[in-house]
Design a protein around this motif. Structure first.
Motif, PDB file in Angstrom:
ATOM      1  N   GLY A 109       0.755  -1.175   0.066  1.00  0.00           N
ATOM      2  CA  GLY A 109       0.109   0.062   0.036  1.00  0.00           C
ATOM      3  C   GLY A 109       0.819   1.167  -0.113  1.00  0.00           C
ATOM      4  O   GLY A 109       2.078   1.150   0.479  1.00  0.00           O
ATOM      5  N   PHE A 110       0.036   2.509  -0.155  1.00  0.00           N
ATOM      6  CA  PHE A 110       1.068   3.685  -0.361  1.00  0.00           C
ATOM      7  C   PHE A 110       1.314   4.052   1.006  1.00  0.00           C
ATOM      8  O   PHE A 110       0.717   3.927   2.198  1.00  0.00           O
ATOM      9  N   PRO A 111       2.556   4.251   1.355  1.00  0.00           N
ATOM     10  CA  PRO A 111       3.278   4.790   2.707  1.00  0.00           C
ATOM     11  C   PRO A 111       2.827   6.076   2.979  1.00  0.00           C
ATOM     12  O   PRO A 111       3.609   7.107   3.179  1.00  0.00           O
ATOM     13  N   ARG A 115      10.528  -1.475  -2.024  1.00  0.00           N
ATOM     14  CA  ARG A 115       9.777  -2.458  -1.540  1.00  0.00           C
ATOM     15  C   ARG A 115       8.489  -2.595  -2.444  1.00  0.00           C
ATOM     16  O   ARG A 115       7.849  -3.637  -2.760  1.00  0.00           O
ATOM     17  N   LEU A 116       7.778  -1.332  -2.926  1.00  0.00           N
ATOM     18  CA  LEU A 116       6.682  -1.730  -3.659  1.00  0.00           C
ATOM     19  C   LEU A 116       6.899  -2.181  -4.876  1.00  0.00           C
ATOM     20  O   LEU A 116       6.230  -3.020  -5.554  1.00  0.00           O
ATOM     21  N   ILE A 117       8.140  -1.826  -5.626  1.00  0.00           N
ATOM     22  CA  ILE A 117       8.421  -2.497  -7.040  1.00  0.00           C
ATOM     23  C   ILE A 117       8.559  -4.208  -6.760  1.00  0.00           C
ATOM     24  O   ILE A 117       8.196  -4.754  -7.565  1.00  0.00           O
ATOM     25  N   ARG A 162       2.914   0.648 -10.308  1.00  0.00           N
ATOM     26  CA  ARG A 162       2.219   1.998 -10.270  1.00  0.00           C
ATOM     27  C   ARG A 162       1.891   2.669  -8.944  1.00  0.00           C
ATOM     28  O   ARG A 162       2.426   3.808  -8.892  1.00  0.00           O
ATOM     29  N   THR A 163       1.997   1.811  -7.887  1.00  0.00           N
ATOM     30  CA  THR A 163       1.940   2.585  -6.548  1.00  0.00           C
ATOM     31  C   THR A 163       3.294   3.295  -6.337  1.00  0.00           C
ATOM     32  O   THR A 163       3.385   4.357  -5.697  1.00  0.00           O
ATOM     33  N   ALA A 164       4.195   2.639  -6.604  1.00  0.00           N
ATOM     34  CA  ALA A 164       5.741   2.987  -6.428  1.00  0.00           C
ATOM     35  C   ALA A 164       5.815   4.321  -7.304  1.00  0.00           C
ATOM     36  O   ALA A 164       6.534   5.134  -6.682  1.00  0.00           O
ATOM     37  N   LEU A 165       5.423   4.400  -8.431  1.00  0.00           N
ATOM     38  CA  LEU A 165       5.552   5.491  -9.363  1.00  0.00           C
ATOM     39  C   LEU A 165       4.854   6.590  -8.676  1.00  0.00           C
ATOM     40  O   LEU A 165       5.332   7.750  -8.772  1.00  0.00           O
ATOM     41  N   LEU A 170       6.825   7.861  -5.809  1.00  0.00           N
ATOM     42  CA  LEU A 170       7.963   8.601  -6.009  1.00  0.00           C
ATOM     43  C   LEU A 170       7.697   9.979  -6.582  1.00  0.00           C
ATOM     44  O   LEU A 170       8.232  10.932  -5.992  1.00  0.00           O
ATOM     45  N   PHE A 171       6.649  10.145  -7.362  1.00  0.00           N
ATOM     46  CA  PHE A 171       6.372  11.481  -8.108  1.00  0.00           C
ATOM     47  C   PHE A 171       5.226  12.267  -6.924  1.00  0.00           C
ATOM     48  O   PHE A 171       5.725  13.552  -6.893  1.00  0.00           O
ATOM     49  N   ALA A 172       4.718  11.865  -6.302  1.00  0.00           N
ATOM     50  CA  ALA A 172       3.963  12.674  -5.468  1.00  0.00           C
ATOM     51  C   ALA A 172       4.826  13.247  -4.389  1.00  0.00           C
ATOM     52  O   ALA A 172       4.675  14.190  -3.939  1.00  0.00           O
TER      53      ALA A 172
END
Length: 158
Positions: free
Chosen positions: A60-62, A117-119, A125-128, A131-133
């Motif tokens: 999930g999103f951290p 870890r997300l990758i 998609r969550t990792a990207l 990353l950008f957010a």
């Protein structure tokens, strides 16, 4: 062969060099290192508490690390305006709060590990998005905090 100079050190009748006083460790980098370490401990403890209160689910999103980083960036924006434009702070305030507390509170190393870890968990998609957010959010937080603080200070001085 040369003739030794009569006033050479160690010669009878020569002037003795004055011993240079040792600088106090409290006037050099010692206090700076100490306050950075102390502030880092305070900031890291606050970040750890946030991660315990708001744990990220696997894959999930951290959110905790995301909001900690954005909040820390906003506070550093306000802090830098205040100590450069308003307040002549003691020489240890910036290392303690800016480098120590806020450096320990924000965690761009954990941000990088979370992306990895997300990758690895097959959530690219969550990792990207993370990353950008985080990158754009952190830059925006600093910029908005600096602009808002300067505007508030200008309004206050009218």
């Amino acid at each position: 062969m040369s003739v030794p100079h009569p006033n050479s050190v160690g010669e009878p009748g020569a002037a003795t060099p004055e011993a240079e006083p040792r600088p106090s460790p409290w006037h050099g980098q010692g206090p700076v290192v100490a306050v950075v370490a102390l502030g880092g401990g305070v900031g890291a403890t606050a970040r750890y508490a946030a991660s315990l209160l708001w744990p990220a689910p696997t894959g999930g999103f951290p959110w905790a690390v995301f909001w900690v980083n954005l909040a820390g960036c906003a506070v550093i924006g306000v802090f830098m305006v205040v100590i450069t434009d308003v307040w002549a702070a003691h020489r240890l305030v910036r290392p303690f709060f800016g480098t120590g507390v806020l450096g320990g509170f924000t965690t761009f190393s954990t941000y990088a590990v979370d992306i990895r870890r997300l990758i690895d968990a097959d959530h690219p998609r969550t990792a990207l998005a993370y990353l950008f957010a985080t990158l754009l959010g952190a830059l925006a937080a600093v910029w908005l905090a600096v602009a808002a603080t300067r505007r508030a200070l200008a309004w206050r001085q009218r």
